[in-house]
Design a protein around this motif. Structure first.
Motif, PDB file in Angstrom:
ATOM      1  N   GLU A 184     -22.242   4.514 -56.651  1.00 44.45           N
ATOM      2  CA  GLU A 184     -23.349   4.770 -55.743  1.00 44.45           C
ATOM      3  C   GLU A 184     -24.149   3.495 -55.516  1.00 44.45           C
ATOM      4  N   ALA A 185     -24.945   3.501 -54.461  1.00 37.26           N
ATOM      5  CA  ALA A 185     -25.728   2.320 -54.124  1.00 37.26           C
ATOM      6  C   ALA A 185     -26.547   1.896 -55.329  1.00 37.26           C
ATOM      7  N   GLY A 186     -26.443   0.659 -55.687  1.00 42.78           N
ATOM      8  CA  GLY A 186     -27.152   0.191 -56.868  1.00 42.78           C
ATOM      9  C   GLY A 186     -27.031  -1.296 -57.039  1.00 42.78           C
ATOM     10  N   GLU A 187     -27.393  -1.752 -58.229  1.00 44.79           N
ATOM     11  CA  GLU A 187     -27.358  -3.176 -58.545  1.00 44.79           C
ATOM     12  C   GLU A 187     -25.976  -3.548 -59.070  1.00 44.79           C
ATOM     13  N   GLN A 188     -25.355  -4.549 -58.453  1.00 48.79           N
ATOM     14  CA  GLN A 188     -24.001  -4.932 -58.833  1.00 48.79           C
ATOM     15  C   GLN A 188     -23.840  -6.439 -58.986  1.00 48.79           C
ATOM     16  N   TRP A 189     -24.941  -7.168 -59.022  1.00 53.05           N
ATOM     17  CA  TRP A 189     -24.856  -8.613 -59.182  1.00 53.05           C
ATOM     18  C   TRP A 189     -24.251  -8.931 -60.553  1.00 53.05           C
ATOM     19  N   PRO A 190     -23.345  -9.914 -60.661  1.00 50.82           N
ATOM     20  CA  PRO A 190     -22.888 -10.834 -59.622  1.00 50.82           C
ATOM     21  C   PRO A 190     -21.564 -10.422 -58.983  1.00 50.82           C
ATOM     22  N   PHE A 191     -21.237  -9.132 -59.027  1.00 48.65           N
ATOM     23  CA  PHE A 191     -19.937  -8.685 -58.516  1.00 48.65           C
ATOM     24  C   PHE A 191     -20.102  -7.649 -57.408  1.00 48.65           C
ATOM     25  N   ALA A 192     -21.109  -7.846 -56.540  1.00 46.91           N
ATOM     26  CA  ALA A 192     -21.398  -6.849 -55.515  1.00 46.91           C
ATOM     27  C   ALA A 192     -20.252  -6.690 -54.525  1.00 46.91           C
ATOM     28  N   ASN A 193     -19.494  -7.736 -54.285  1.00 48.54           N
ATOM     29  CA  ASN A 193     -18.426  -7.683 -53.288  1.00 48.54           C
ATOM     30  C   ASN A 193     -17.043  -7.560 -53.915  1.00 48.54           C
ATOM     31  N   VAL A 194     -17.009  -7.150 -55.182  1.00 52.38           N
ATOM     32  CA  VAL A 194     -15.737  -7.002 -55.895  1.00 52.38           C
ATOM     33  C   VAL A 194     -15.571  -5.538 -56.280  1.00 52.38           C
ATOM     34  N   GLU A 195     -14.467  -4.914 -55.867  1.00 54.65           N
ATOM     35  CA  GLU A 195     -14.248  -3.512 -56.206  1.00 54.65           C
ATOM     36  C   GLU A 195     -14.012  -3.346 -57.706  1.00 54.65           C
ATOM     37  N   ASN A 196     -14.207  -2.113 -58.171  1.00 55.03           N
ATOM     38  CA  ASN A 196     -14.037  -1.832 -59.598  1.00 55.03           C
ATOM     39  C   ASN A 196     -12.672  -2.245 -60.108  1.00 55.03           C
ATOM     40  N   MET A 197     -11.623  -1.852 -59.376  1.00 50.72           N
ATOM     41  CA  MET A 197     -10.270  -2.142 -59.839  1.00 50.72           C
ATOM     42  C   MET A 197     -10.014  -3.640 -59.907  1.00 50.72           C
ATOM     43  N   LYS A 198     -10.495  -4.360 -58.906  1.00 51.54           N
ATOM     44  CA  LYS A 198     -10.287  -5.811 -58.904  1.00 51.54           C
ATOM     45  C   LYS A 198     -11.051  -6.466 -60.050  1.00 51.54           C
ATOM     46  N   LEU A 199     -12.286  -6.041 -60.262  1.00 54.01           N
ATOM     47  CA  LEU A 199     -13.056  -6.609 -61.365  1.00 54.01           C
ATOM     48  C   LEU A 199     -12.397  -6.282 -62.695  1.00 54.01           C
ATOM     49  N   GLY A 200     -11.907  -5.041 -62.845  1.00 56.29           N
ATOM     50  CA  GLY A 200     -11.204  -4.681 -64.072  1.00 56.29           C
ATOM     51  C   GLY A 200      -9.989  -5.560 -64.306  1.00 56.29           C
ATOM     52  N   MET A 201      -9.252  -5.858 -63.231  1.00 53.09           N
ATOM     53  CA  MET A 201      -8.088  -6.729 -63.369  1.00 53.09           C
ATOM     54  C   MET A 201      -8.501  -8.137 -63.753  1.00 53.09           C
ATOM     55  N   TRP A 202      -9.558  -8.655 -63.149  1.00 52.73           N
ATOM     56  CA  TRP A 202     -10.046  -9.989 -63.502  1.00 52.73           C
ATOM     57  C   TRP A 202     -10.424 -10.052 -64.984  1.00 52.73           C
ATOM     58  N   ILE A 203     -11.137  -9.030 -65.440  1.00 49.03           N
ATOM     59  CA  ILE A 203     -11.581  -9.025 -66.837  1.00 49.03           C
ATOM     60  C   ILE A 203     -10.380  -8.965 -67.779  1.00 49.03           C
ATOM     61  N   PHE A 204      -9.409  -8.111 -67.451  1.00 47.90           N
ATOM     62  CA  PHE A 204      -8.204  -8.038 -68.284  1.00 47.90           C
ATOM     63  C   PHE A 204      -7.490  -9.387 -68.324  1.00 47.90           C
TER      64      PHE A 204
END
Length: 891
Positions: free
Chosen positions: A703-723
């Motif tokens: 939902e709309a909220g605070e996502q800095w510094p990954f506001a333009n990165v989808e959950n799945m992509k961020l999860g892959m980056w972290i892995f």
């Protein structure tokens, strides 16, 4: 990846699947994903018995009184309770081992005297340390993290609910595997630090020793899955207005803890994989004759081991900060500096590990440098301690049970920290290392953290259960605990000349050990009081409202006790500086009841300012806007059988692997049973992975909220980056181990294996070409070219198979020349490091085959994100080979 799920964020307004499964093609959730009775959000039914009242229910979730509920749940609160209960079980198991050790230490013993034999005592010492450090301390803290963090940040659940459940089942499977090791000739008996060469089969040959190592491997897999999930959640799913600087202190400590876990446990994973290869396949990394082998283990283990101290203590620090604020009625003094100090400690934790190695052959200049970094890391802790002290001075203390445990933890930690400074000095460490001074210091720090976590258990017990504990019994619990703790561990400072891990000591120290043994039983009795108090209070305790603590202002206290299934009656927002729920009424007006009660600020303080009136809006897991009507119709899934099944399959696989020695299974019936376990586990795991991939599971929307510094990165992509970030550390540890051993053996005298550069060069061309075909697949998907997508993915698959065939031919040639993993250290490093890379290629090929199958059925033409995420992984694997090729074939 399901294209049904993938297209959820393509602007159609369909709900997104956030951990790899399907969403309903018509835009709705599954029929069985509906929340509970309409009059109570999240399905909390007040008249369905105490268990349903505690944990909520929904049409897809069985009632809490059903065992099946706990096998299929993916809800973060259920998982948190599972973690907490399981961790307490391992506390009891580790505590029993500790009592056996203390009975043995009542008097100086010769081998064969007392209740434990020498081998049994070594097992007890080793297993006690491993159980407490790995299976109790961190999982206990993460029981709270699972339950509380989503509530504090305003999320309905963690980003990937099924992965959250999987992390628990892998944790439980690893613990069961460790317990099984006792019945396989004895568990690992070389000390909890597993120093080389005592960790190789020459000195610890029991099958149970290998099982214990594999149990740790499985535990680290659980940690990695959990780390990816928590980091994605905390960076991408915070409520509107919940900026990082405003996170409650407990959530801040979990955020920093998980970042440390991501990198520290990756180094431990490398060490355990190498050790498993030494024990199961016959490699010679840590063998006594290997150049630098024992020192290599120390570097790998303590690169993990010292951050682990803060990984364990930070959540306890967060509990202390939360309870100090609540029971003094005072906002934490110097809050910004407190957070800055924690960040500094988290960063410094990775540059102090060598102070555990002052007795090794490291040169004096390096030792002096690490002595300075060790002293340096104590300075931020000084600031945090003074912050807590000044908070108590400026507030009005209420000495209730949670505060007593937290304040006691602060006192214990101060003593533990002061005594640790002695060990940070090279000269003093020469004297104290290997003595009971280290044992006492270690327990004042680590078990001091446990003290605060017990305070956290009392603090959040009303929120989790809706009932209040017995305050009198809580204070009795604290009194017994605090007295017992100091009776156990303070005499160890006085008896510091006692050598660690042995049961014989100078007779003049006997009185101290007798006092410590009495204290151990007092400490154990305190836990009996705690269990009795919490158990009786669960069923008969006084019912409480939303917030039983007058000054508790973080978001978990703004909802019912226990919270509803999906946590909040509307979308939580801090846009006005105060907590409010948007979209509760018919006109999407904020919920005003918080204003009447003294509203909460994002960081847990009391906020001021008018409530916001913004209309609720939402985005899906991929960052695309979802219409308000879609938001209302979105029903998350809360149950899946596949995490449990995959955990069971993993248990069987790792149990089967324990029967290997020198690359073959042990003989007789035991070997046949373990081989059968390996085969059965492989089948169960494979079916579970396919089932999880095909399951229609609707994850929580972002939902709309605070996502800095990954506001333009989808959950799945961020999860892959972290892995992949953790994978960088894993491969870095393997490559670093190779370089370390080669330097120790003499760089110029090292003869590369293999000597023929041709196969490596060919594989380089193959992988680079496969990266190109993955790019072509992404382009074809963007152009909606079904056959182009299938052709490009198929080409990638064929090239991957070609890489493996070429690698297999190369290995087969070396085998025929008499070069095997156990031939020498040069062959061990080559086969194991390139084999790890090959395993990554194989995993990628399974994903490629799945993508081809889905593309054949028309997937990924409207949404190419699954292809993009696979490409991130495949390109990473190819880049790793660009490092391995010159190291092993050219340099």
């Amino acid at each position: 990846m399901s294209d049904d799920a993938s297209t959820a964020g393509s602007g159609s307004g369909r709900p997104a699947e956030t951990d790899g499964g399907h969403a309903e093609p018509d835009g709705g959730a599954q029929a069985e994903t509906v929340g509970g009775p309409p009059e109570l959000p999240g399905g909390v039914a007040r008249d369905e018995g105490v268990l349903n009242r505690l944990f909520g229910t929904s049409d897809e979730l069985p009632p809490a009184s059903s065992i099946r509920r706990w096998l299929v749940t993916t809800n973060h609160k259920d998982v948190g309770i599972l973690y907490t209960g399981t961790a307490l079980f391992f506390l009891v198991l580790g505590g029993i081992l500790a009592l056996l050790m203390r009975i043995q230490l009542l008097a100086p013993r010769a081998p064969g005297q007392g209740i434990l034999s020498g081998f049994a005592y070594n097992q007890a010492v080793s297993a006690h340390g491993l159980l407490m450090v790995f299976w109790f301390l961190s999982p206990f803290a993460f029981g709270f993290a699972n339950y509380i963090v989503p509530l504090q940040i305003g999320a309905k659940d963690l980003a990937f609910p099924r992965l959250n459940a999987l992390s628990f089942w892998l944790y439980l499977a690893s613990g069961i595997l460790f317990v099984i090791s006792f019945f396989q000739g004895g568990t690992f008996a070389g000390g909890w630090t597993m120093y080389a060469p005592l960790n190789v089969p020459t000195f610890t040959p029991e099958v149970g020793g290998s099982t214990a190592v594999l149990a740790l491997l499985l535990f680290v897999a659980s940690v990695t899955v959990s780390s990816v999930n928590f980091l994605t959640t905390m960076h991408r799913m915070r409520a509107e207005g919940m900026k990082l600087r405003n996170l409650p202190i407990f959530t801040w400590t979990i955020l920093l803890t998980v970042w440390m876990m991501l990198f520290a446990f990756a180094a431990l994973l490398a060490a355990l994989m190498i050790l498993s290869a030494d024990r199961l396949l016959g490699t010679t990394y840590f063998a006594a004759e290997s150049a630098g082998g024992s020192l290599l283990w120390a570097h790998l283990f303590w690169f993990f081991g010292h951050p682990e101290v803060y990984i364990v203590f930070f959540p306890a620090l967060g509990v202390m900060a939360e309870t100090f604020q609540t029971f003094t009625g005072r906002r934490l003094v110097g809050r910004k500096w407190f957070i800055a100090a924690m960040v500094l400690v988290a960063l410094q934790s990775f540059v102090v590990w060598m102070h555990h190695m002052f007795l090794t052959s490291i040169n004096l200049e390096i030792k002096t440098l690490f002595m300075a970094t060790t002293i340096g890391i104590s300075l931020p802790f000084d600031l945090m301690v003074f912050s807590l002290i000044y908070t108590t001075i400026k507030g009005r203390i209420r000495f209730e049970t949670p505060f007593l445990f937290s304040f006691g933890a602060l006192l214990l930690f101060i003593l533990g920290g002061i005594t640790g400074v002695f060990l940070g000095a090279v000269v003093l460490d020469y004297e104290f290392r290997g003595t009971y001074w280290v044992v006492a210091h270690f327990h004042y720090v680590m078990v001091g953290g446990v003290t605060a976590l017990i305070g956290g258990l009392y603090y959040w017990f009303p929120k989790m259960t809706g009932r209040m504990y017995d305050e009198f019994l809580g204070k009795v619990n604290f009194a017994l605990y605090f007295v017992g703790f100091n009776l156990v561990y303070f005499p160890m400072f006085l008896a510091w000349e006692t050598p660690r891990r042995v049961f014989n000591y100078p007779a003049e120290l006997q009185l101290y050990h007798q006092v410590a043994t009495v204290g151990a039983f007092v400490l154990g009795a305190s836990f009996l009081v705690m269990f009795y108090n919490l158990y009786t209070s669960l069923w008969e305790g006084e019912k409480v409202g939303d917030n039983p603590w007058e000054y508790a202002k973080s978001a978990e206290w703004a909802v019912s006790s226990p919270p509803p299934l999906e946590n909040f009656p509307g979308r939580p927002s801090y846009a006005s500086g105060a907590l409010e729920f948007l979209g509760v009424g018919d006109d999407d007006e904020p919920d005003e009841r918080r204003e009447d009660e003294g509203v909460a600020a994002a960081d847990g303080g009391v906020a001021t300012g008018p409530p916001a009136t913004a209309e609720a809006s939402a985005v899906d897991a991929y960052g695309h806007e979802v219409g308000h009507g879609d938001h209302d119709d979105h029903h998350e899934s809360h149950a899946s059988p596949w995490p449990f099944a995959l955990g069971l399959g993993s248990l069987l696989v790792f149990l089967g692997l324990s029967g290997m020695k020198e690359g073959t299974f042990v003989g007789g019936a035991e070997g046949a049973i373990l081989l059968g376990s390996l085969l059965a586990g492989t089948v169960v795991s494979g079916v579970s992975l396919v089932g999880m991939g095909r399951e229609r599971f609707v994850g929580p929307e972002v939902e709309a909220g605070e996502q800095w510094p990954f506001a333009n990165v989808e959950n799945m992509k961020l999860g892959m980056w972290i892995f992949l970030a953790s994978d960088v550390v894993l491969f870095g540890a393997f490559i670093g181990s190779y370089v370390f051993i080669r330097v120790a053996a003499g760089w110029t005298g090292w003869q590369p294996i293999p000597q023929d550069v041709g196969p490596g060069l060919m594989n380089t061309y193959i992988l680079l070409t496969s990266s190109f075909t993955v790019v072509l697949a992404l382009v074809a998907s963007e152009k909606r070219s079904r056959w182009g997508l299938i052709a490009s993915l198929s080409a990638t698959f064929v090239l991957g198979i070609g890489f493996l065939i070429n690698k297999g031919i190369e290995w087969n040639h070396l085998f025929h020349e008499g070069i095997w993993l156990s031939t020498n250290i040069r062959s061990s490093t080559f086969f194991l490091t390139t084999g790890l890379h090959g395993a990554h290629v194989i995993a990628g090929l399974f994903v490629t085959a799945y993508l081809i199958w889905r593309a054949w059925n028309g997937a990924y033409l409207d949404d190419n994100r699954p292809v993009e995420y696979f490409g991130l992984y495949w390109h990473f694997v190819d880049i790793v080979w660009l490092f391995l090729f010159p190291l092993f074939y050219i340099v």
